[in-house]
Design a protein around this motif. Structure first.
Motif, PDB file in Angstrom:
ATOM      1  N   MET A  95       0.836  -1.177   0.000  1.00  0.00           N
ATOM      2  CA  MET A  95       0.000   0.000   0.000  1.00  0.00           C
ATOM      3  C   MET A  95       0.879   1.237   0.000  1.00  0.00           C
ATOM      4  O   MET A  95       1.879   1.300   0.702  1.00  0.00           O
ATOM      5  N   SER A  96       0.422   2.187  -0.717  1.00  0.00           N
ATOM      6  CA  SER A  96       1.176   3.431  -0.773  1.00  0.00           C
ATOM      7  C   SER A  96       0.759   4.331   0.384  1.00  0.00           C
ATOM      8  O   SER A  96      -0.264   4.119   1.039  1.00  0.00           O
ATOM      9  N   ALA A  97       1.547   5.324   0.599  1.00  0.00           N
ATOM     10  CA  ALA A  97       1.277   6.284   1.677  1.00  0.00           C
ATOM     11  C   ALA A  97      -0.039   6.996   1.446  1.00  0.00           C
ATOM     12  O   ALA A  97      -0.786   7.280   2.393  1.00  0.00           O
ATOM     13  N   THR A  98      -0.368   7.285   0.204  1.00  0.00           N
ATOM     14  CA  THR A  98      -1.618   7.968  -0.127  1.00  0.00           C
ATOM     15  C   THR A  98      -2.817   7.085   0.228  1.00  0.00           C
ATOM     16  O   THR A  98      -3.813   7.566   0.782  1.00  0.00           O
ATOM     17  N   GLU A  99      -2.730   5.792  -0.099  1.00  0.00           N
ATOM     18  CA  GLU A  99      -3.811   4.874   0.207  1.00  0.00           C
ATOM     19  C   GLU A  99      -3.987   4.709   1.720  1.00  0.00           C
ATOM     20  O   GLU A  99      -5.106   4.674   2.239  1.00  0.00           O
ATOM     21  N   VAL A 100      -2.886   4.635   2.428  1.00  0.00           N
ATOM     22  CA  VAL A 100      -2.934   4.505   3.890  1.00  0.00           C
ATOM     23  C   VAL A 100      -3.569   5.748   4.501  1.00  0.00           C
ATOM     24  O   VAL A 100      -4.420   5.661   5.397  1.00  0.00           O
ATOM     25  N   LEU A 101      -3.176   6.908   4.019  1.00  0.00           N
ATOM     26  CA  LEU A 101      -3.720   8.176   4.519  1.00  0.00           C
ATOM     27  C   LEU A 101      -5.214   8.259   4.216  1.00  0.00           C
ATOM     28  O   LEU A 101      -6.015   8.676   5.074  1.00  0.00           O
ATOM     29  N   ALA A 102      -5.645   7.857   3.027  1.00  0.00           N
ATOM     30  CA  ALA A 102      -7.057   7.886   2.665  1.00  0.00           C
ATOM     31  C   ALA A 102      -7.860   6.930   3.551  1.00  0.00           C
ATOM     32  O   ALA A 102      -8.965   7.267   4.008  1.00  0.00           O
ATOM     33  N   ARG A 103      -7.318   5.748   3.776  1.00  0.00           N
ATOM     34  CA  ARG A 103      -7.999   4.773   4.630  1.00  0.00           C
ATOM     35  C   ARG A 103      -8.113   5.289   6.060  1.00  0.00           C
ATOM     36  O   ARG A 103      -9.155   5.158   6.701  1.00  0.00           O
ATOM     37  N   PHE A 104      -7.034   5.898   6.564  1.00  0.00           N
ATOM     38  CA  PHE A 104      -7.037   6.478   7.912  1.00  0.00           C
ATOM     39  C   PHE A 104      -8.099   7.569   8.025  1.00  0.00           C
ATOM     40  O   PHE A 104      -8.859   7.610   8.982  1.00  0.00           O
ATOM     41  N   ARG A 105      -8.161   8.451   7.033  1.00  0.00           N
ATOM     42  CA  ARG A 105      -9.149   9.543   7.056  1.00  0.00           C
ATOM     43  C   ARG A 105     -10.571   8.980   7.024  1.00  0.00           C
ATOM     44  O   ARG A 105     -11.461   9.498   7.697  1.00  0.00           O
ATOM     45  N   ALA A 106     -10.792   7.931   6.232  1.00  0.00           N
ATOM     46  CA  ALA A 106     -12.118   7.316   6.161  1.00  0.00           C
ATOM     47  C   ALA A 106     -12.506   6.721   7.513  1.00  0.00           C
ATOM     48  O   ALA A 106     -13.652   6.872   7.970  1.00  0.00           O
ATOM     49  N   GLU A 107     -11.582   6.052   8.172  1.00  0.00           N
ATOM     50  CA  GLU A 107     -11.866   5.457   9.475  1.00  0.00           C
ATOM     51  C   GLU A 107     -12.134   6.534  10.529  1.00  0.00           C
ATOM     52  O   GLU A 107     -13.020   6.391  11.366  1.00  0.00           O
ATOM     53  N   VAL A 108     -11.351   7.599  10.473  1.00  0.00           N
ATOM     54  CA  VAL A 108     -11.567   8.711  11.414  1.00  0.00           C
ATOM     55  C   VAL A 108     -12.931   9.343  11.154  1.00  0.00           C
ATOM     56  O   VAL A 108     -13.681   9.649  12.089  1.00  0.00           O
ATOM     57  N   GLY A 109     -13.278   9.542   9.877  1.00  0.00           N
ATOM     58  CA  GLY A 109     -14.593  10.107   9.542  1.00  0.00           C
ATOM     59  C   GLY A 109     -15.732   9.236  10.032  1.00  0.00           C
ATOM     60  O   GLY A 109     -16.724   9.735  10.587  1.00  0.00           O
ATOM     61  N   THR A 110     -15.600   7.926   9.882  1.00  0.00           N
ATOM     62  CA  THR A 110     -16.616   6.986  10.352  1.00  0.00           C
ATOM     63  C   THR A 110     -16.727   7.035  11.875  1.00  0.00           C
ATOM     64  O   THR A 110     -17.839   7.051  12.429  1.00  0.00           O
ATOM     65  N   ALA A 111     -15.612   7.075  12.539  1.00  0.00           N
ATOM     66  CA  ALA A 111     -15.615   7.144  14.010  1.00  0.00           C
ATOM     67  C   ALA A 111     -16.266   8.442  14.492  1.00  0.00           C
ATOM     68  O   ALA A 111     -17.037   8.443  15.459  1.00  0.00           O
ATOM     69  N   LEU A 112     -15.964   9.560  13.834  1.00  0.00           N
ATOM     70  CA  LEU A 112     -16.568  10.835  14.215  1.00  0.00           C
ATOM     71  C   LEU A 112     -18.076  10.821  13.993  1.00  0.00           C
ATOM     72  O   LEU A 112     -18.847  11.339  14.812  1.00  0.00           O
ATOM     73  N   THR A 113     -18.502  10.233  12.900  1.00  0.00           N
ATOM     74  CA  THR A 113     -19.940  10.137  12.629  1.00  0.00           C
ATOM     75  C   THR A 113     -20.645   9.327  13.710  1.00  0.00           C
ATOM     76  O   THR A 113     -21.694   9.742  14.217  1.00  0.00           O
ATOM     77  N   ARG A 114     -20.063   8.185  14.089  1.00  0.00           N
ATOM     78  CA  ARG A 114     -20.644   7.364  15.159  1.00  0.00           C
ATOM     79  C   ARG A 114     -20.670   8.128  16.480  1.00  0.00           C
ATOM     80  O   ARG A 114     -21.656   8.079  17.217  1.00  0.00           O
ATOM     81  N   ALA A 115     -19.594   8.846  16.772  1.00  0.00           N
ATOM     82  CA  ALA A 115     -19.515   9.602  18.032  1.00  0.00           C
ATOM     83  C   ALA A 115     -20.558  10.726  18.059  1.00  0.00           C
ATOM     84  O   ALA A 115     -21.205  10.952  19.086  1.00  0.00           O
ATOM     85  N   ARG A 116     -20.729  11.414  16.949  1.00  0.00           N
ATOM     86  CA  ARG A 116     -21.720  12.498  16.897  1.00  0.00           C
ATOM     87  C   ARG A 116     -23.137  11.952  17.053  1.00  0.00           C
ATOM     88  O   ARG A 116     -23.972  12.537  17.737  1.00  0.00           O
ATOM     89  N   ARG A 117     -23.411  10.825  16.412  1.00  0.00           N
ATOM     90  CA  ARG A 117     -24.735  10.217  16.508  1.00  0.00           C
ATOM     91  C   ARG A 117     -25.003   9.781  17.950  1.00  0.00           C
ATOM     92  O   ARG A 117     -26.072  10.036  18.504  1.00  0.00           O
ATOM     93  N   ALA A 118     -24.019   9.139  18.560  1.00  0.00           N
ATOM     94  CA  ALA A 118     -24.182   8.690  19.947  1.00  0.00           C
ATOM     95  C   ALA A 118     -24.357   9.879  20.886  1.00  0.00           C
ATOM     96  O   ALA A 118     -25.199   9.850  21.791  1.00  0.00           O
ATOM     97  N   SER A 119     -23.597  10.915  20.654  1.00  0.00           N
ATOM     98  CA  SER A 119     -23.709  12.114  21.485  1.00  0.00           C
ATOM     99  C   SER A 119     -25.094  12.740  21.357  1.00  0.00           C
ATOM    100  O   SER A 119     -25.692  13.162  22.346  1.00  0.00           O
TER     101      SER A 119
END
Length: 129
Positions: free
Chosen positions: A1-25
């Motif tokens: 995996m390239s650095a760009t793909e890793v960064l994109a995957r990380f951002r997607a996971e962070v976005g998903t986590a934030l969405t879950r946290a906002r919904r729960a809040s």
């Protein structure tokens, strides 16, 4: 995996986590708002001594624990009447008939109207004083 793909995957996971946290809040906020409203209604009913006839009173040890919890955290502890007092009959207020024009009424300044022999526009004396 390239650095760009890793960064994109990380951002997607962070976005998903934030969405879950906002919904729960949001869900917790709604639940807390409903609980606060219900608690406020119960406190008003207790102050007005409108307990439900078959309602069970909160046990004394639970009330003491709740009072201790709030006191330890510096929260306001509201004093409400005992359960036996909440279903007690309220005193009946009797209406008293007011006799209009029987006595002079003090105006906003706190003064009574001047007494004079002048009959002109006597109706305004109470409004002006």
């Amino acid at each position: 995996m390239s650095a760009t793909e890793v960064l994109a995957r990380f951002r997607a996971e962070v976005g998903t986590a934030l969405t879950r946290a906002r919904r729960a809040s949001g869900e917790i906020g709604e639940r807390n708002a409903k609980l606060r409203e219900r608690t406020r209604d119960l406190a008003v009913r207790a102050r007005e001594r409108r307990g439900e006839p078959g309602a069970q009173a909160t046990p004394a040890d639970v009330r003491e624990a709740a009072t201790g919890f709030r006191t330890d955290r510096g929260l306001v502890v509201e004093q409400v009447p005992e359960a036996s007092e909440t279903t007690a009959p309220r005193p009946v207020e009797t209406e008293t008939a007011a006799t209009l024009g029987s006595a002079a009424v003090a105006g906003p300044s706190g003064q009574l109207p001047r007494v004079s022999d002048d009959d002109e526009d006597f109706s305004q004396s109470r409004i002006l004083y």
